[in-house]
Scaffold this motif. Structure first.
Motif, PDB file in Angstrom:
ATOM      1  N   GLU A 258      14.789  31.488  20.447  1.00  0.00           N
ATOM      2  CA  GLU A 258      14.434  30.799  19.211  1.00  0.00           C
ATOM      3  C   GLU A 258      13.142  31.367  18.627  1.00  0.00           C
ATOM      4  O   GLU A 258      13.031  31.567  17.405  1.00  0.00           O
ATOM      5  CB  GLU A 258      14.283  29.304  19.459  1.00  0.00           C
ATOM      6  CG  GLU A 258      13.962  28.504  18.209  1.00  0.00           C
ATOM      7  CD  GLU A 258      13.808  27.017  18.478  1.00  0.00           C
ATOM      8  OE1 GLU A 258      13.564  26.276  17.512  1.00  0.00           O
ATOM      9  OE2 GLU A 258      13.909  26.610  19.649  1.00  0.00           O
ATOM     10  N   SER A 259      12.161  31.644  19.490  1.00  0.00           N
ATOM     11  CA  SER A 259      10.897  32.199  19.001  1.00  0.00           C
ATOM     12  C   SER A 259      11.106  33.579  18.388  1.00  0.00           C
ATOM     13  O   SER A 259      10.559  33.895  17.323  1.00  0.00           O
ATOM     14  CB  SER A 259       9.888  32.295  20.152  1.00  0.00           C
ATOM     15  OG  SER A 259       9.518  31.015  20.609  1.00  0.00           O
ATOM     16  N   TRP A 260      11.911  34.411  19.060  1.00  0.00           N
ATOM     17  CA  TRP A 260      12.153  35.753  18.526  1.00  0.00           C
ATOM     18  C   TRP A 260      12.890  35.675  17.202  1.00  0.00           C
ATOM     19  O   TRP A 260      12.538  36.357  16.229  1.00  0.00           O
ATOM     20  CB  TRP A 260      12.939  36.593  19.526  1.00  0.00           C
ATOM     21  CG  TRP A 260      13.193  37.980  19.032  1.00  0.00           C
ATOM     22  CD1 TRP A 260      14.342  38.465  18.487  1.00  0.00           C
ATOM     23  CD2 TRP A 260      12.250  39.069  19.002  1.00  0.00           C
ATOM     24  NE1 TRP A 260      14.198  39.791  18.131  1.00  0.00           N
ATOM     25  CE2 TRP A 260      12.921  40.187  18.433  1.00  0.00           C
ATOM     26  CE3 TRP A 260      10.923  39.212  19.407  1.00  0.00           C
ATOM     27  CZ2 TRP A 260      12.292  41.419  18.267  1.00  0.00           C
ATOM     28  CZ3 TRP A 260      10.299  40.448  19.226  1.00  0.00           C
ATOM     29  CH2 TRP A 260      10.986  41.526  18.665  1.00  0.00           C
ATOM     30  N   SER A 261      13.915  34.823  17.127  1.00  0.00           N
ATOM     31  CA  SER A 261      14.673  34.690  15.888  1.00  0.00           C
ATOM     32  C   SER A 261      13.801  34.151  14.764  1.00  0.00           C
ATOM     33  O   SER A 261      13.902  34.599  13.611  1.00  0.00           O
ATOM     34  CB  SER A 261      15.880  33.777  16.106  1.00  0.00           C
ATOM     35  OG  SER A 261      16.772  34.333  17.055  1.00  0.00           O
ATOM     36  N   SER A 262      12.940  33.183  15.083  1.00  0.00           N
ATOM     37  CA  SER A 262      12.039  32.638  14.068  1.00  0.00           C
ATOM     38  C   SER A 262      11.084  33.704  13.567  1.00  0.00           C
ATOM     39  O   SER A 262      10.790  33.777  12.365  1.00  0.00           O
ATOM     40  CB  SER A 262      11.253  31.452  14.636  1.00  0.00           C
ATOM     41  OG  SER A 262      12.105  30.369  14.941  1.00  0.00           O
ATOM     42  N   ASN A 263      10.619  34.559  14.462  1.00  0.00           N
ATOM     43  CA  ASN A 263       9.705  35.619  14.052  1.00  0.00           C
ATOM     44  C   ASN A 263      10.411  36.606  13.124  1.00  0.00           C
ATOM     45  O   ASN A 263       9.821  37.096  12.155  1.00  0.00           O
ATOM     46  CB  ASN A 263       9.158  36.353  15.271  1.00  0.00           C
ATOM     47  CG  ASN A 263       8.080  37.355  14.909  1.00  0.00           C
ATOM     48  OD1 ASN A 263       6.948  36.999  14.627  1.00  0.00           O
ATOM     49  ND2 ASN A 263       8.438  38.631  14.902  1.00  0.00           N
ATOM     50  N   LEU A 264      11.682  36.902  13.412  1.00  0.00           N
ATOM     51  CA  LEU A 264      12.423  37.815  12.535  1.00  0.00           C
ATOM     52  C   LEU A 264      12.600  37.225  11.149  1.00  0.00           C
ATOM     53  O   LEU A 264      12.543  37.934  10.144  1.00  0.00           O
ATOM     54  CB  LEU A 264      13.790  38.135  13.149  1.00  0.00           C
ATOM     55  CG  LEU A 264      13.807  38.879  14.479  1.00  0.00           C
ATOM     56  CD1 LEU A 264      15.235  39.226  14.862  1.00  0.00           C
ATOM     57  CD2 LEU A 264      12.955  40.133  14.437  1.00  0.00           C
TER      58      LEU A 264
END
Length: 306
Positions: A224-230
């Motif tokens: 979720e954190s990686w996707s939010s950063n993208l």
């Protein structure tokens, strides 16, 4: 030509300064007996991973076990962090930025590299085991070999795909993975992604090389954190504040909102902490933050995947 005592020091120019900052990093690492990898700029240029360009900073990846000692030694050489307050981030903080009054470039000291979700010390060891030497100013820099340099370049590009230059670099790396690497190097790319727990992050590249489909090797919160950063990383710190407001305890949200909206005068970012900003400079900074914050809020609300 004048006598030696008449010679004047010539200010460092940016092209030379960034390379010399890498050399300085190597010397500082020797002083504190730790390991450091010069990443991105000189490594990317050495391996022809991108079109040559001028870098405004030197990126160093330091063995996490010696990170504190390295930063302390850098500070003893006259470098210091910019005045700034800590703010929420989408991904876990990964580096410190150092400046020097006589150097025109920054030094970004990385304790970890975003996109690798394994233990940073284990990741560093794997990268260190795939290293090469590059000489700059008579100093041997240690850089990642071709495969890890390509992976670092890919991870860096993925985090900044809203920028045209990074999209171009990502496409270039994908082409290289298809045409430049032999079977052994491709398998090493996959092994490094497995050890670094970045298979899901690099799933497109891995599948293009013929190793797919890729299973998610991240926890739900990491993914979720990686996707939010993208999705929101282009909005910088504003997105971090918005996510902190949404996820934080209800009783803390008013305090978080106040901190997000207003930066105390003494914490306005600047190079010299002994020189406070003027009222005009402070308000200009606040207004620019509010503009970015409003833009980030609109983007955040419009995005249905949160």
């Amino acid at each position: 030509m004048g006598r030696p005592d008449e010679l004047q020091a010539v200010p460092l120019r940016l092209p030379e300064a960034t390379l010399l900052a890498h050399a300085l990093g190597a010397r500082v690492a020797e002083q504190v007996s730790t390991r450091v990898l010069s990443i991105k700029g000189p490594a990317a240029d050495h391996h022809a991973l991108r079109e040559p360009r001028l870098s405004a900073d030197a990126d160093l990846l330091v063995d996490p076990r010696g990170f504190g000692e390295f930063c302390a030694a850098l500070e003893s050489n006259g470098w210091h962090e910019r005045v700034a307050r800590s703010t929420p981030t989408i991904l876990e903080p990964h580096s410190r930025t150092y400046i020097h009054p006589k150097w025109p470039c920054d030094i970004d000291v990385h304790e970890r590299f975003p996109g690798f979700f394994a233990d940073p010390a284990d990741v560093f060891d794997e990268l260190w085991n795939r290293r090469e030497a590059l000489y700059v100013g008579g100093v041997a820099l240690t850089i990642p070999a071709l495969v890890p340099s390509m992976m670092i370049g890919a991870l860096h590009a993925l985090r900044n795909m809203s920028v045209a230059r990074h999209r171009t670099e990502w496409e270039s790396i994908i082409e290289m993975l298809q045409g430049r690497l032999g079977d052994g190097d491709r398998e090493d790319f996959l092994r490094l992604a497995e050890v670094g727990r970045s298979r899901w992050v690099l799933r497109e590249a891995i599948e293009i090389m013929g190793f797919g489909p890729v299973e998610n090797d991240l926890s739900m919160s990491e993914a979720e954190s990686w996707s939010s950063n993208l999705r929101f990383g282009a909005d910088g710190g504003a997105a971090g504040w918005l996510i902190a407001l949404r996820r934080g305890p209800i009783r803390e949200r008013a305090r978080t909102l106040i901190r997000a909206v207003w930066v105390p005068k003494e914490l306005v970012p600047r190079n010299d902490k002994s020189v406070p900003p003027s009222t005009r400079q402070m308000m200009r900074y606040q207004i620019e933050r509010w503009r970015r914050g409003l833009r980030a809020t609109f983007n955040y609300v419009r995005n249905p995947r949160r």
